[in-house]
Write a protein that holds these residues in place. Sequence first.
Motif, PDB file in Angstrom:
ATOM      1  N   SER A 278     118.318  83.538  25.821  1.00  0.00           N
ATOM      2  CA  SER A 278     119.616  82.656  26.069  1.00  0.00           C
ATOM      3  C   SER A 278     120.114  80.848  26.558  1.00  0.00           C
ATOM      4  N   VAL A 279     118.843  80.705  26.677  1.00  0.00           N
ATOM      5  CA  VAL A 279     118.526  79.289  27.696  1.00  0.00           C
ATOM      6  C   VAL A 279     118.455  78.598  25.946  1.00  0.00           C
ATOM      7  N   SER A 280     117.162  78.606  25.360  1.00  0.00           N
ATOM      8  CA  SER A 280     117.543  77.981  24.117  1.00  0.00           C
ATOM      9  C   SER A 280     119.065  78.106  22.960  1.00  0.00           C
ATOM     10  N   ILE A 430      98.908  74.513  22.115  1.00  0.00           N
ATOM     11  CA  ILE A 430     100.442  73.950  21.715  1.00  0.00           C
ATOM     12  C   ILE A 430     100.972  75.256  22.920  1.00  0.00           C
ATOM     13  N   ASP A 431     101.970  74.521  23.422  1.00  0.00           N
ATOM     14  CA  ASP A 431     103.166  75.310  24.337  1.00  0.00           C
ATOM     15  C   ASP A 431     104.430  74.397  24.423  1.00  0.00           C
ATOM     16  N   THR A 432     104.789  75.052  24.429  1.00  0.00           N
ATOM     17  CA  THR A 432     106.831  74.293  23.577  1.00  0.00           C
ATOM     18  C   THR A 432     106.927  73.626  26.051  1.00  0.00           C
ATOM     19  N   LEU A 503     118.496  71.889  17.394  1.00  0.00           N
ATOM     20  CA  LEU A 503     118.143  72.544  17.702  1.00  0.00           C
ATOM     21  C   LEU A 503     118.032  72.901  19.675  1.00  0.00           C
ATOM     22  N   GLY A 504     118.121  73.977  19.846  1.00  0.00           N
ATOM     23  CA  GLY A 504     117.761  74.503  21.039  1.00  0.00           C
ATOM     24  C   GLY A 504     115.833  75.172  21.413  1.00  0.00           C
ATOM     25  N   PHE A 505     115.242  75.076  21.889  1.00  0.00           N
ATOM     26  CA  PHE A 505     113.981  75.491  21.847  1.00  0.00           C
ATOM     27  C   PHE A 505     113.134  75.947  23.398  1.00  0.00           C
ATOM     28  N   THR A 506     112.679  76.856  23.926  1.00  0.00           N
ATOM     29  CA  THR A 506     112.255  77.219  24.783  1.00  0.00           C
ATOM     30  C   THR A 506     110.383  77.839  24.455  1.00  0.00           C
ATOM     31  N   VAL A 513     110.203  80.322  21.078  1.00  0.00           N
ATOM     32  CA  VAL A 513     111.556  80.657  20.138  1.00  0.00           C
ATOM     33  C   VAL A 513     112.684  79.254  19.936  1.00  0.00           C
ATOM     34  N   VAL A 514     113.164  79.963  18.914  1.00  0.00           N
ATOM     35  CA  VAL A 514     114.129  78.687  18.641  1.00  0.00           C
ATOM     36  C   VAL A 514     115.594  79.429  18.224  1.00  0.00           C
ATOM     37  N   HIS A 515     116.422  78.454  18.328  1.00  0.00           N
ATOM     38  CA  HIS A 515     117.713  78.360  18.036  1.00  0.00           C
ATOM     39  C   HIS A 515     118.524  77.067  17.198  1.00  0.00           C
TER      40      HIS A 515
END
Length: 599
Positions: A278-280, A430-432, A503-506, A513-515
């Motif tokens: 949802s946030v992504s 790695i950690d977005t 892009l949105g990502f979390t 997660v990538v949208h």
Amino acid sequence: MVTTRDLEAHFEFECRACENGHCRKADVETILSERKGLKEFYEAFKEHIRECKRMTYGQYMFVIDREVLPDAVLWWHNHPEFKETHMSTAVGTDERPLNGKFVYMPFLNVQVEPQNMDENYWVFLKAYMPADDPSFPSVAAKLPAALWIEREVKDLLGFNPVGHPDPRRLILPEDWPEGVYPLRKDMDYRHSPMAEVKTEYRETPEGTTLVPMGPVHAGIEEPAHFRLFVKGEEIVDVDYRGFYSHRGIEKTGEGRLTYNQVLFLAERICGICGYQHSVSYAMAVERLADVDIPDRARYIRTLMLELERIHNHLLWVGIAAHLVGYDTGFMHAWRIREPVMWLVERLTGNRKQYGMNIVGGVRRDILDYRKEEILKVVKQIREETKKFLDIALNTNTFIKRAEGVGILPYKVAKAYSVLGPTARASGRRIDTRLDQATKTAMAYNEVDFKVPVYKEGDVLARVLVRMDELFESLWIVEQLIDQMPGGDIMVPIGDLPEYEEALGFTEAHRGEVVHYVMTGEKNKVYRWKVRAPTYNNLPAVPEMLKGYHVADAPLIIASIDPCYSCTERVQFVDVETGKVKVLTEAEFNELSIKYRGVF
């Protein structure tokens, strides 16, 4: 020789900056100088670059010739300085209604420096293909991270990844007819054709015995079919067949729903990390709308994301304990988890699928009297988890089954672009949440926490990463409550610009997660691409299984915390006659009411 000023004369380079008095144009030199590596890449491929622009903050697009796609992807992925750069995913798009062409576009998460949120960025490598020849050279033989995504666009869009080492179907069912591609714009979302069943399994290697696992996983109870090729008890090779739960979510969201309606569909992609999706998605649309959401909304989103991470890590460690025969640990982990579930229900009204987000912020505020309750639960979880781990990590049943089993070396994790705790247990830093935290829809750049990394790469390391991360999440929640700003919780969005991309990502509890969203007309979505973390982690599982025993397989597979349904994305089929009935919206709603509470 083509120079940047030559390119500037031929193309318009857009700057997605806010309109409050700031310049909306940027010259090429400015764009290429904004991040380390951009100008270097341009110089290496300038003969093949057709366009270059900044999409939004920290997201850059190069339109390049399709014949150099493999070299361009490998240039970024294997950059000697940007060690943790990875091919995050790619998107295929049918742009024939717009320009008569197809598009294939890989996304690279460029790690100039791990956890340096102001320097890292995303690169889009966009290649156009003519309608009568939608093909591109495959990079999968050299970069396993591309194995699945190239097969996906072959299935869903009819693109031909020339030279792919395993061109079998990945997503389409065995009875799907040839030449029918669901994500092309001329394919109606209600159409579900069927043909003769065709299976494409790998041949059993000589001297081995086939041991099938599936189509339902023994512990996770989701559909996945692992074909283990064994000598005695040792696994020597693995074939995987999944995508039994493909739900057509992307197709449903494209062109039919408004951008806010898609948001509620996004939250239902996964049963336990839906808020991450949802946030992504909301972040991608907010980037396209060129708005910054209120600070209080960013803090509330981050709070809910971390509460979701906490209860998911506890859920997973319980399942891991169950799979090694330590059912006492399973019961304790789920007992400790339950107060978090009750807490999120009090905050949102729901144990899952919170319904908190709206594009532009959040729908519900966190009232002051709830803060004390949140801190009370955090304290309880911390104390009880410490006691649980003191027992579990000194229990031979648990340790002997997890230590030294299912090892994933760093180089293999890098080659497959493995993400999240699975990657960090193999030494990937790695950690977005920290790598790409600046100007996101969250508040990770305003709290302090560590990213746990282990190098052993075994099941035990994956357990320890998650448990260390759980304690960091508890600390994050305490900071968020202490620092929660006042003010509004949402900002109006209004109309979106048409045919723009972002892009949105979390960082979900499983990984990045990538949208991807490309807008269409009338506030609808032209193309929506979802990439859950399991999509990147699952292809590496066969590498984890090789050399271990059949009895270890369920635990090794579960150690990545797979979610098959959110990786795979309604029709009714009569299994006796094979007849298909596609329901109208009214018929589907009628059935939903009739059978409410049955399933």
